[in-house]
Design an enzyme around this catalytic site. Structure first.
Site, PDB file in Angstrom:
ATOM      1  N   ASP A 122      59.715  97.562  14.155  1.00 42.79           N
ATOM      2  CA  ASP A 122      60.578  98.737  13.994  1.00 42.79           C
ATOM      3  C   ASP A 122      60.274  99.795  15.049  1.00 42.79           C
ATOM      4  OD1 ASP A 122      62.564  98.695  12.110  1.00 42.79           O
ATOM      5  OD2 ASP A 122      61.285  99.303  10.431  1.00 42.79           O
ATOM      6  N   LYS A 157      68.575  92.014   5.773  1.00 42.35           N
ATOM      7  CA  LYS A 157      67.606  91.584   6.791  1.00 42.35           C
ATOM      8  C   LYS A 157      67.112  90.162   6.486  1.00 42.35           C
ATOM      9  CE  LYS A 157      66.481  96.333   7.793  1.00 42.35           C
ATOM     10  NZ  LYS A 157      65.664  97.515   7.504  1.00 42.35           N
ATOM     11  N   GLN A 172      60.334  99.073   4.410  1.00 35.94           N
ATOM     12  CA  GLN A 172      61.638  99.729   4.272  1.00 35.94           C
ATOM     13  C   GLN A 172      61.474 101.209   3.928  1.00 35.94           C
ATOM     14  OE1 GLN A 172      64.654  98.229   4.983  1.00 35.94           O
ATOM     15  NE2 GLN A 172      65.477 100.288   4.746  1.00 35.94           N
TER      16      GLN A 172
END
Ligand code: NAP
Length: 296
Positions: A121, A54, A98
């Site tokens: 997200d 990322k 994460q």
């Protein structure tokens, strides 16, 4: 019929080029740079690889990225403090933590601490709710969003078609259902969702125009479970032992690729199908977050 293999790497690259152009436009016309913070708690090797990917992609596209690594014994309060600091930082437009965090961390609480406007997200209930309501000023979760784009860029319109999704996770199955069922361009699908308590899954998948497999079971979907000409999207990523492979294993999806490809019209491979789209959509979401926070 032999299916067209949908090239997720190529489509993700197209999306990334569009994102890079947007980033350049924001710099040129508005003097702003999208910023993405990625928080990794602990030293899970797979998570570290994802975070690295990322950060690398952000740099390639001109997005400012900040990688924060906390010790695996970090407390809930320490993680929350980092999130609150990032919430208040005007150079950071998107925040992601994460998954999975270590067991002492209550992920749900962390997700709810991220400002909805920075929740790239789409895990925050506000954004999940907006998506379900068909509102477009939130974010869509990266993997299902990537699948919508894969379909669109492959010229497959889900409108009026019967989509059968296998898997009801909050990350893939449920948001996929809520995106496909919307009264909107690129959606308008009739959706069936199956899971581990669904008897006779094949009776559903055989009636599907589009099957989306997201269960995490290697090669679960066989040729006799799909109808001729179906579109098959494989989200699964499973390691199977392979002594001939350099690492002793190889990656396969939730679909028995070769036999299903002989029957389907379109199919996504694993790797190289849905996977590359997930990061591309995260980058797109980061740019959207920057635009919204700057009123652009
Ligand atoms: P998950 O949270 O484990 O959910 C799996 C879902 O599949 C659950 O709803 C479960 O049903 C259902 N299921 C499991 N076994 C089943 C069976 N035998 N028959 C019917 N349904 C079954 O997994 P996930 O996070 O959604 O991920 C699914 C797969 O996609 C994994 O392989 C994951 O690695 C992969 N993935 C890939 C990407 C990407 O970027 N390519 C992104 C996310 C996930 P219950 O709800 O009844 O337990």
């Amino acid at each position: 019929m032999v299916a067209v293999s949908i090239d997720g790497k190529k489509i993700a690259e197209e999306v990334n080029q569009e994102t890079a152009k947007e980033v350049a436009f924001l710099a040129r016309s508005h003097n702003v740079q999208p910023g993405l913070a990625v928080l990794l708690i602990g030293d899970n090797p797979a998570s570290a690889v994802y975070v690295g990917m990322k950060s690398k992609k952000s740099a390639e596209l001109g997005i400012y990225s900040e990688k924060i690594v906390l010790d695996r014994n970090a407390t809930q309060e320490e993680v929350m403090a980092v999130v609150r600091k990032l919430n208040a930082d005007p150079s950071i437009h998107g925040i992601l933590v994460q998954s999975p965090p270590p067991p002492q961390i209550e992920e749900k609480e962390i997700v709810r601490t991220i400002l909805p406007s920075k929740d790239v997200d789409c895990f925050h209930p506000v954004n999940v709710g907006k998506m379900l309501l068909g509102e477009t000023d939130g974010f869509y979760p990266c993997t299902p969003y990537g699948i919508l784009v894969l379909l669109e860029k492959s010229g497959i319109d889900p409108a009026g078609r019967h989509c059968v999704i296998i898997g009801r996770s909050n990350i893939v199955g449920k948001p996929m259902m809520s995106l496909l069922v919307q009264k909107a361009k690129g959606a308008n699908s009739t959706v069936t969702i199956c899971h581990s308590r669904t008897p006779d899954i094949a009776s559903h998948t055989r009636r599907a125009d589009i099957v989306i497999a997201a269960i995490g079971k290697a090669e679960f979907l066989k040729a006799d479970m799909v109808k001729d000409g179906a579109v098959v999207i494989d989200v699964g990523i499973n390691r199977i032992k392979d002594v001939a492979a350099p690492k002793g294993y190889r990656l396969v999806g939730d679909v028995a690729f070769a036999e299903v490809a002989a029957k389907a019209s379109y199919i996504t491979p694993v790797p190289g199908g849905v996977g590359p789209m997930t990061i591309a959509m995260l980058m797109r979401n980061a740019v959207k977050a920057c635009r919204m926070q700057n009123g652009i």
